[in-house]
Design an enzyme around this catalytic site. Structure first.
Site, PDB file in Angstrom:
ATOM      1  N   VAL A  90      15.913  -2.735   1.480  1.00 13.88           N
ATOM      2  CA  VAL A  90      15.142  -3.726   0.729  1.00 13.88           C
ATOM      3  C   VAL A  90      13.671  -3.513   1.054  1.00 13.88           C
ATOM      4  O   VAL A  90      13.297  -3.367   2.221  1.00 13.88           O
ATOM      5  CB  VAL A  90      15.573  -5.160   1.103  1.00 13.88           C
ATOM      6  CG1 VAL A  90      14.654  -6.189   0.453  1.00 13.88           C
ATOM      7  CG2 VAL A  90      17.020  -5.398   0.674  1.00 13.88           C
ATOM      8  N   GLY A  91      12.851  -3.484   0.018  1.00 14.20           N
ATOM      9  CA  GLY A  91      11.424  -3.274   0.228  1.00 14.20           C
ATOM     10  C   GLY A  91      10.662  -4.586   0.296  1.00 14.20           C
ATOM     11  O   GLY A  91      11.212  -5.651   0.610  1.00 14.20           O
ATOM     12  N   ASP A  92       9.389  -4.505  -0.025  1.00 18.88           N
ATOM     13  CA  ASP A  92       8.516  -5.679   0.047  1.00 18.88           C
ATOM     14  C   ASP A  92       8.620  -6.578  -1.177  1.00 18.88           C
ATOM     15  O   ASP A  92       8.279  -7.761  -1.111  1.00 18.88           O
ATOM     16  CB  ASP A  92       7.063  -5.219   0.191  1.00 18.88           C
ATOM     17  CG  ASP A  92       6.630  -4.348  -0.985  1.00 18.88           C
ATOM     18  OD1 ASP A  92       7.427  -3.486  -1.424  1.00 18.88           O
ATOM     19  OD2 ASP A  92       5.502  -4.534  -1.484  1.00 18.88           O
ATOM     20  N   THR A 150       2.086  -2.733  -5.229  1.00 18.85           N
ATOM     21  CA  THR A 150       2.995  -1.615  -5.461  1.00 18.85           C
ATOM     22  C   THR A 150       2.685  -0.550  -4.410  1.00 18.85           C
ATOM     23  O   THR A 150       1.599  -0.536  -3.840  1.00 18.85           O
ATOM     24  CB  THR A 150       2.815  -1.007  -6.868  1.00 18.85           C
ATOM     25  OG1 THR A 150       1.458  -0.538  -6.999  1.00 18.85           O
ATOM     26  CG2 THR A 150       3.099  -2.022  -7.956  1.00 18.85           C
ATOM     27  N   GLY A 151       3.638   0.327  -4.191  1.00 18.48           N
ATOM     28  CA  GLY A 151       3.424   1.385  -3.206  1.00 18.48           C
ATOM     29  C   GLY A 151       4.372   1.217  -2.026  1.00 18.48           C
ATOM     30  O   GLY A 151       5.431   0.595  -2.148  1.00 18.48           O
ATOM     31  N   GLY A 197       6.388  -0.078   0.491  1.00 19.62           N
ATOM     32  CA  GLY A 197       6.779  -1.434   0.818  1.00 19.62           C
ATOM     33  C   GLY A 197       6.812  -1.715   2.299  1.00 19.62           C
ATOM     34  O   GLY A 197       6.516  -2.841   2.742  1.00 19.62           O
ATOM     35  N   THR A 221       6.898   0.331  -9.199  1.00 21.76           N
ATOM     36  CA  THR A 221       7.146  -1.110  -9.205  1.00 21.76           C
ATOM     37  C   THR A 221       6.241  -1.689 -10.272  1.00 21.76           C
ATOM     38  O   THR A 221       5.252  -1.073 -10.646  1.00 21.76           O
ATOM     39  CB  THR A 221       6.733  -1.696  -7.823  1.00 21.76           C
ATOM     40  OG1 THR A 221       7.548  -1.125  -6.814  1.00 21.76           O
ATOM     41  CG2 THR A 221       6.828  -3.218  -7.750  1.00 21.76           C
TER      42      THR A 221
HETATM   43  N1  GLY Z   1       6.807  -1.497  -3.160  1.00 19.41           N
HETATM   44  C1  GLY Z   1       8.086  -1.194  -3.630  1.00 19.41           C
HETATM   45  C2  GLY Z   1       9.029  -0.827  -2.567  1.00 19.41           C
HETATM   46  O1  GLY Z   1       8.624  -0.324  -1.537  1.00 19.41           O
HETATM   47  O2  GLY Z   1      10.206  -1.019  -2.756  1.00 19.41           O
END
Ligand code: GLY
Length: 358
Positions: free
Chosen positions: A238-240, A260-261, A263, A209
């Site tokens: 869908v992530g964070d 990042t990482g 989510g 990300t």
């Molecule tokens: N942090 C990015 C995701 O998990 O999509």
């Protein structure tokens, strides 16, 4: 601006009880971690952009634009646009790794400190610059988040040209992932000597990300996150990154943070919001990031997410800047780097971190 690279902020000493618990401390002054960008007088700094380590070009672009007087959010978006358009970055925009069906689905959000308005898109297909679409949601609608086909139709209304985002490189990585995933299907993985080193190296990463948090010379804060999300995700996941408070958050009177990482950890802990709240409570950016990471650690209960010492076995990083221009990168695992650009030019610096990889 002159280019500079990796500035060491080593000297993060694991001592006493903290080291025994696996925690690694940042340099401390008077009981708190010293924030980068801090000086003894506590005076405010000029324009500054912090980002994930893949954002060196992005922070240079963003800081240069703020230096020329551009709004912090417009500058940060222009910064991440360089990475969204880069086919070699497999974590964002064009060339981002696809879902399990081979379709690239992008998430992005923006937040503008001076107006406290946000915009976001999730599961957006075929558009290279989801951050620009997220910004149009912010500027031209009464909404915050558009998803899937609705987001794509919205982008088309504004003249964005749909295109395939799967590059030859991302397609080869995805195909190899399918071939090697299971012994109980009909795919046969290639012999080891036929696997390209890049494909072998990249297929086992899970996420990537880019986040940029920016502070203008006037002290206004804004942020943007953009991503292709979890590699080979279930379609529709869908992530964070497009969720305000989880993947990013800013309060113009306090600070800005993004991540990042993994989510799912940010979604379950509203980490970016919490990081800004820790700064509001008086913590510097480095301590605010570490406190959030400790909270995620305390809330991580699933055995399959923990290592044999009970530590979260996943990557999670935060990028933070406060109203005064103090900044930090904070990582669950170190050593790790983040990108920053201020009057001293673009460079990578070391994150503070909770746990050290052996
Ligand atoms: N942090 C990015 C995701 O998990 O999509």
């Amino acid at each position: 601006m002159s280019r500079k690279h990796t500035i060491s902020r080593r000297g993060f000493i694991g001592t006493g009880a903290a080291a025994a618990a696996g925690f690694t401390l940042a340099p401390r002054i008077g009981g708190r971690a010293l924030a980068a960008g801090e000086d003894a007088s506590g005076r405010s700094r000029g324009s500054i952009a912090v980002a994930s380590a893949n954002g060196l070009a992005a922070v240079e672009e963003a800081a240069g634009r703020m230096h020329a007087g551009e709004d912090a959010l417009a500058a940060a978006i222009a910064g991440v646009n360089t990475v969204e358009a880069d086919p070699d970055d497999i974590t964002v925009g064009l060339g981002g790794l696809p879902n399990e069906d081979g379709v690239v689905e992008l998430d992005s959000a923006v937040m503008h400190g001076p107006t406290h308005r946000a915009g976001a898109v999730a599961s957006l297909r075929e558009i290279v610059h989801p951050s620009r679409v997220a910004d149009l949601v912010r500027r031209t609608t009464d909404h915050v988040l558009l998803v899937g086909d609705g987001a794509l139709e919205f982008a088309k209304m504004y003249g964005f040209e749909p295109q395939s985002l799967l590059t030859d490189k991302s397609r080869r990585i995805w195909l190899y992932w399918k071939q090697k995933m299971s012994e109980h299907d009909d795919w046969i993985p290639p012999p080891p000597e036929e696997i390209e080193p890049d494909v072998r190296r990249l297929v086992d990463r899970l996420t990537g990300t880019i986040h940029v948090s920016a502070r203008s010379g006037e002290g206004d804060l804004s942020c943007v996150t953009t991503t292709s999300g979890l590699f080979f995700k279930i379609p529709g996941r869908v992530g964070d990154s497009p969720i305000i408070g989880a993947g990013l958050y800013c309060d113009n009177g306090v600070g800005s943070a993004g991540s990042t990482g993994r989510g799912e950890a940010n979604l379950q802990n509203l980490c970016s919001y919490q990081a800004v709240e820790f700064m509001r409570a008086g913590l510097g950016p480095a301590d605010a990031g570490l406190e959030v990471l400790k909270r995620v650690t305390a809330h991580t209960k699933r055995a399959d997410l923990l290592d044999d010492r009970g530590r979260p076995d996943f990557g999670l990083k935060f990028y933070l800047v406060d109203k005064r221009g103090r900044y930090a990168g904070a990582s669950m695992w170190g050593p790790a780097e983040f990108a920053v650009c201020d009057d001293d030019g673009p460079r990578t610096e070391e994150c503070v971190y909770l746990f050290e990889r052996e």
